[in-house]
Design an enzyme around this catalytic site. Structure first.
Site, PDB file in Angstrom:
ATOM      1  N   VAL A   1      69.844  62.215  76.580  1.00 21.94           N
ATOM      2  CA  VAL A   1      71.294  62.043  76.756  1.00 21.94           C
ATOM      3  C   VAL A   1      71.799  62.756  78.002  1.00 21.94           C
ATOM      4  O   VAL A   1      72.546  62.180  78.801  1.00 21.94           O
ATOM      5  CB  VAL A   1      72.043  62.524  75.492  1.00 21.94           C
ATOM      6  CG1 VAL A   1      73.536  62.627  75.734  1.00 21.94           C
ATOM      7  CG2 VAL A   1      71.778  61.558  74.345  1.00 21.94           C
TER       8      VAL A   1
ATOM      9  N   CYS B   1      67.876  59.929  66.097  1.00 19.67           N
ATOM     10  CA  CYS B   1      69.275  59.901  65.648  1.00 19.67           C
ATOM     11  C   CYS B   1      69.470  59.415  64.211  1.00 19.67           C
ATOM     12  O   CYS B   1      69.931  60.179  63.367  1.00 19.67           O
ATOM     13  CB  CYS B   1      70.099  59.044  66.602  1.00 19.67           C
ATOM     14  SG  CYS B   1      70.207  59.795  68.242  1.00 19.67           S
TER      15      CYS B   1
ATOM     16  N   ASP C   1      69.119  73.104  82.434  1.00 22.30           N
ATOM     17  CA  ASP C   1      68.314  73.132  81.200  1.00 22.30           C
ATOM     18  C   ASP C   1      67.650  74.499  81.106  1.00 22.30           C
ATOM     19  O   ASP C   1      67.288  75.088  82.135  1.00 22.30           O
ATOM     20  CB  ASP C   1      67.256  72.014  81.208  1.00 22.30           C
ATOM     21  CG  ASP C   1      66.770  71.672  79.805  1.00 22.30           C
ATOM     22  OD1 ASP C   1      67.120  70.582  79.295  1.00 22.30           O
ATOM     23  OD2 ASP C   1      66.046  72.510  79.206  1.00 22.30           O
TER      24      ASP C   1
ATOM     25  N   GLY D   1      63.744  54.690  62.733  1.00 21.62           N
ATOM     26  CA  GLY D   1      63.237  55.995  63.144  1.00 21.62           C
ATOM     27  C   GLY D   1      64.030  56.486  64.332  1.00 21.62           C
ATOM     28  O   GLY D   1      65.166  56.062  64.562  1.00 21.62           O
TER      29      GLY D   1
HETATM   30  P1  NAD Z   1      66.454  66.044  73.843  1.00 25.76           P
HETATM   31  O1  NAD Z   1      65.649  66.838  72.882  1.00 25.76           O
HETATM   32  O2  NAD Z   1      65.831  64.913  74.582  1.00 25.76           O
HETATM   33  O3  NAD Z   1      67.061  67.038  74.952  1.00 25.76           O
HETATM   34  C1  NAD Z   1      67.673  68.249  74.664  1.00 25.76           C
HETATM   35  C2  NAD Z   1      67.528  69.149  75.905  1.00 25.76           C
HETATM   36  O4  NAD Z   1      68.340  70.308  75.717  1.00 25.76           O
HETATM   37  C3  NAD Z   1      66.104  69.643  76.145  1.00 25.76           C
HETATM   38  O5  NAD Z   1      65.719  69.368  77.477  1.00 25.76           O
HETATM   39  C4  NAD Z   1      66.197  71.159  75.891  1.00 25.76           C
HETATM   40  O6  NAD Z   1      65.318  71.926  76.712  1.00 25.76           O
HETATM   41  C5  NAD Z   1      67.637  71.420  76.255  1.00 25.76           C
HETATM   42  N1  NAD Z   1      68.216  72.644  75.669  1.00 25.76           N
HETATM   43  C6  NAD Z   1      68.050  73.164  74.433  1.00 25.76           C
HETATM   44  N2  NAD Z   1      68.790  74.279  74.290  1.00 25.76           N
HETATM   45  C7  NAD Z   1      69.444  74.465  75.460  1.00 25.76           C
HETATM   46  C8  NAD Z   1      70.362  75.424  75.940  1.00 25.76           C
HETATM   47  N3  NAD Z   1      70.773  76.435  75.166  1.00 25.76           N
HETATM   48  N4  NAD Z   1      70.826  75.314  77.202  1.00 25.76           N
HETATM   49  C9  NAD Z   1      70.413  74.300  77.979  1.00 25.76           C
HETATM   50  N5  NAD Z   1      69.546  73.349  77.593  1.00 25.76           N
HETATM   51  C10 NAD Z   1      69.068  73.429  76.341  1.00 25.76           C
HETATM   52  O7  NAD Z   1      67.730  65.548  73.044  1.00 25.76           O
HETATM   53  P2  NAD Z   1      68.519  64.166  73.229  1.00 25.76           P
HETATM   54  O8  NAD Z   1      67.749  63.051  72.625  1.00 25.76           O
HETATM   55  O9  NAD Z   1      68.976  64.078  74.636  1.00 25.76           O
HETATM   56  O10 NAD Z   1      69.771  64.432  72.275  1.00 25.76           O
HETATM   57  C11 NAD Z   1      70.762  65.369  72.614  1.00 25.76           C
HETATM   58  C12 NAD Z   1      71.924  65.199  71.658  1.00 25.76           C
HETATM   59  O11 NAD Z   1      72.518  63.920  71.828  1.00 25.76           O
HETATM   60  C13 NAD Z   1      71.573  65.290  70.177  1.00 25.76           C
HETATM   61  O12 NAD Z   1      72.642  65.875  69.489  1.00 25.76           O
HETATM   62  C14 NAD Z   1      71.426  63.839  69.758  1.00 25.76           C
HETATM   63  O13 NAD Z   1      71.672  63.652  68.385  1.00 25.76           O
HETATM   64  C15 NAD Z   1      72.502  63.190  70.587  1.00 25.76           C
HETATM   65  N6  NAD Z   1      72.285  61.787  70.908  1.00 25.76           N
HETATM   66  C16 NAD Z   1      71.040  61.353  71.243  1.00 25.76           C
HETATM   67  C17 NAD Z   1      70.854  60.015  71.589  1.00 25.76           C
HETATM   68  C18 NAD Z   1      69.496  59.491  71.946  1.00 25.76           C
HETATM   69  O14 NAD Z   1      69.340  58.259  72.007  1.00 25.76           O
HETATM   70  N7  NAD Z   1      68.510  60.326  72.196  1.00 25.76           N
HETATM   71  C19 NAD Z   1      71.946  59.143  71.620  1.00 25.76           C
HETATM   72  C20 NAD Z   1      73.210  59.637  71.290  1.00 25.76           C
HETATM   73  C21 NAD Z   1      73.367  60.966  70.935  1.00 25.76           C
HETATM   74  C1  UDX Z   2      70.682  55.020  67.922  1.00 20.82           C
HETATM   75  C2  UDX Z   2      72.096  54.399  67.955  1.00 20.82           C
HETATM   76  O1  UDX Z   2      71.997  52.976  67.990  1.00 20.82           O
HETATM   77  C3  UDX Z   2      72.862  54.890  69.150  1.00 20.82           C
HETATM   78  O2  UDX Z   2      74.186  54.374  69.148  1.00 20.82           O
HETATM   79  C4  UDX Z   2      72.891  56.394  69.074  1.00 20.82           C
HETATM   80  O3  UDX Z   2      73.612  56.824  70.151  1.00 20.82           O
HETATM   81  C5  UDX Z   2      71.482  56.974  69.044  1.00 20.82           C
HETATM   82  O4  UDX Z   2      70.792  56.420  67.917  1.00 20.82           O
HETATM   83  P1  UDX Z   2      68.383  54.674  69.176  1.00 20.82           P
HETATM   84  O5  UDX Z   2      67.867  55.676  68.191  1.00 20.82           O
HETATM   85  O6  UDX Z   2      68.069  54.859  70.620  1.00 20.82           O
HETATM   86  O7  UDX Z   2      69.978  54.576  69.072  1.00 20.82           O
HETATM   87  O8  UDX Z   2      67.806  53.242  68.770  1.00 20.82           O
HETATM   88  P2  UDX Z   2      68.344  51.972  67.958  1.00 20.82           P
HETATM   89  O9  UDX Z   2      68.186  50.799  68.838  1.00 20.82           O
HETATM   90  O10 UDX Z   2      69.652  52.181  67.348  1.00 20.82           O
HETATM   91  O11 UDX Z   2      67.240  51.871  66.806  1.00 20.82           O
HETATM   92  C6  UDX Z   2      67.087  52.904  65.840  1.00 20.82           C
HETATM   93  C7  UDX Z   2      65.992  52.538  64.869  1.00 20.82           C
HETATM   94  O12 UDX Z   2      66.387  51.422  64.074  1.00 20.82           O
HETATM   95  C8  UDX Z   2      64.681  52.115  65.539  1.00 20.82           C
HETATM   96  O13 UDX Z   2      63.600  52.618  64.788  1.00 20.82           O
HETATM   97  C9  UDX Z   2      64.711  50.605  65.483  1.00 20.82           C
HETATM   98  O14 UDX Z   2      63.442  50.003  65.502  1.00 20.82           O
HETATM   99  C10 UDX Z   2      65.407  50.392  64.144  1.00 20.82           C
HETATM  100  N1  UDX Z   2      66.088  49.093  64.037  1.00 20.82           N
HETATM  101  C11 UDX Z   2      67.138  48.800  64.852  1.00 20.82           C
HETATM  102  C12 UDX Z   2      65.672  48.184  63.081  1.00 20.82           C
HETATM  103  O15 UDX Z   2      64.719  48.438  62.329  1.00 20.82           O
HETATM  104  N2  UDX Z   2      66.348  46.996  62.965  1.00 20.82           N
HETATM  105  C13 UDX Z   2      67.410  46.675  63.748  1.00 20.82           C
HETATM  106  O16 UDX Z   2      67.973  45.586  63.563  1.00 20.82           O
HETATM  107  C14 UDX Z   2      67.820  47.602  64.731  1.00 20.82           C
END
Ligand code: NAD
Ligand code: UDX
Length: 446
Positions: free
Chosen positions: A11, A261, A30, A258
């Protein structure tokens, strides 16, 4: 504007680069110094389509920088986004320690009047918690806190950020709302904007993910029913989803949801509901059914393919979905782990996620670079992630090289007749293979 991004994960990197593309100057911080060092050499620690090119362009334009010095990131910033991890606790609640630590880090470095924006997915009440931490650290209340949840999906993160279905801006002071409006000015007008309180914004994120997970869980339940009574889940969901009140999206049956999130966010939703005496029974069922699905599917592979301990299974795909290298809570890995427990040998392939999965499955698993090598000698094959490359498999060649005949397509990616014609026995999710040719066609209106 000058922006800081705290956290260089999926993110932080995507939103940081996209905000730079919108015209802002963004510094990404980071705590993982090695991650920052790699990013400074333009080496991406994650795979996200298009992100390397975007980051390269923003670095060259001088609008993006990486640092491991919090002051360098924050001292001139009009807003500091917190995009650190919020993993599950064992009780299903959210571990906010990374958010707390980030708040403590940015607090002393912020200029008066700056805004802390919580981008991480958090439980309701976190903005208040961060506001308290920041004011205590500074000894005064002179910066604002807002909630701006992120809805991007891995694999399509850049376009999801640039063309979102909506932007949610949560704030409790007008001044905070004005800063957010300025940050998102290039997108406002082009997409719907929901301006609300921080509490509503926090609730919106968890509620959206809970609802989407519920759609998938429902499709998986219907798939089980289709298998039991001879239906085709794709045909049923296509027809059901054409009802505009329901919608086609997120009704694809598969091995279970999976990723980093949906599993953790649904558990958090359930935990909040229970702890506030507002139980979320629907989502509790979704969480339980999804957690049990991998075990059921592993058992199904063993029984339908007649496997015994020592047999070899090919696993195609370990990423939690296609177009990402992320394996967090991947149903594929959970199935693989259960097959290992049952004494199977595994030959595993993934085009991008193998490196991240090696340590999860441990020793004794073969990781060929070519999916055909994963299938060679296998008693059964399982397509677990819907990578495009698996559409092109030479199934006749694979059938000749496999010891067994059973092919499990847990993403309903392949045509049943093509697999059967290649000499394999096709198993899918919720689809009956012997059907008349006219079936399952929803014709578009003329
Ligand atoms: P990530 O694990 O990929 O990245 C988190 C980063 O934060 C790491 O690089 C880590 O080293 C760093 N970090 C940890 N503690 C820190 C600190 N104190 N100061 C600075 N950096 C620090 O996580 P992500 O997948 O990017 O998710 C981040 C957040 O966004 C989560 O709350 C997640 O639920 C949410 N989110 C994720 C997605 C997604 O698709 N991955 C989408 C929407 C929201
Ligand atoms: C999700 C949310 O969609 C996104 O809005 C949020 O910000 C982060 O979490 P992501 O985890 O990247 O995004 O993937 P997504 O495409 O939503 O799929 C999540 C899981 O659901 C995957 O395991 C995917 O294979 C599964 N999935 C998705 C299904 O099994 N069926 C579907 O129809 C859609």
């Amino acid at each position: 504007m000058k922006l800081a991004m705290i956290g260089a994960g999926y993110v932080g990197l995507t939103t940081g680069a996209c905000l730079a593309d919108l015209g802002h100057r963004v510094v990404i911080f980071d705590i993982a110094k090695d991650r920052v060092a790699r990013l400074r050499r333009a080496e991406l620690p994650i795979f996200e389509p298009g992100l390397d090119g975007l980051i390269g362009r923003m670095l060259a334009a001088g609008r993006l920088a990486f640092t491991d010095c919090i002051h360098e990131a924050v001292q001139e910033a009009d807003a500091a986004f917190i995009a650190v991890g919020t993993p599950s606790r064992p009780d299903g609640g959210i571990d906010l320690s990374q958010v707390d630590a980030a708040a403590r880090l940015v607090a002393p470095a912020l200029k008066p009047g700056a805004l802390v924006v919580i981008k991480s997915t958090v439980v309701v009440g976190t903005a208040d918690r961060v506001r308290k931490i920041v004011s205590e650290q500074r000894g005064r209340f002179d910066v604002f806190v807002a909630s701006n949840p992120e809805f991007l999906r891995e694999g399509s993160a850049i376009s999801d950020f640039m063309k979102p279905d909506r932007i949610v801006l949560g704030f409790d002071h007008q001044a905070a709302g004005q800063i957010l409006d300025e940050i998102y000015a290039p997108l406002i007008g082009a997409v719907p904007v929901c301006r609300t309180t921080t509490a509503d914004a926090e609730l919106t994120k968890h509620t959206a993910n809970a609802f989407l997970a519920m759609k998938i869980g429902f499709a998986n339940n219907v798939a089980d029913l289709c298998e039991a009574v001879g239906g085709d889940v794709n045909a049923v969901m296509e027809a059901v989803g054409l009802d505009s009140r329901i919608g086609r999206a997120f009704l694809s049956a598969g091995p279970g949801f999976g990723g980093s999130c949906f599993p953790k966010d649904t558990r958090a939703f359930v935990h909040t509901g229970r702890s506030k005496s507002a139980p979320q029974h629907l989502i509790e069922t979704v969480v339980t059914a999804n957690a049990e699905r991998s075990a059921r599917l592993a058992q199904r592979i063993i029984s339908q393919a007649g496997l015994t301990s020592g047999d070899t299974v090919a696993i195609l795909g370990v990423a939690f979905k296609a177009n990402t290298d992320d394996v967090r809570e991947s149903p594929s890995l959970e199935i693989a782990r259960r097959l290992l427990e049952a004494g199977m040998q595994l030959q595993v392939h993934d085009p991008k996620a193998a490196a991240n999965a090696l340590h999860v499955l441990g020793q004794g698993v073969a990781w060929p670079a070519d999916p055909m090598d994963a299938m060679a000698g296998a008693h059964a094959a399982v397509l677990a992630t819907e990578w495009d490359v698996y559409r092109q498999l030479d199934l006749r060649l694979a059938a000749g090289a496999m010891k067994g005949r059973h092919f499990f397509d847990f993403r309903n990616l392949l045509d049943a007749n093509r697999v059967n014609d290649a000499g394999l026995i096709y198993h899918s999710i919720g689809r009956t293979t012997s059907r008349p040719e006219f079936a399952a066609i929803c014709q578009a209106a003329e």
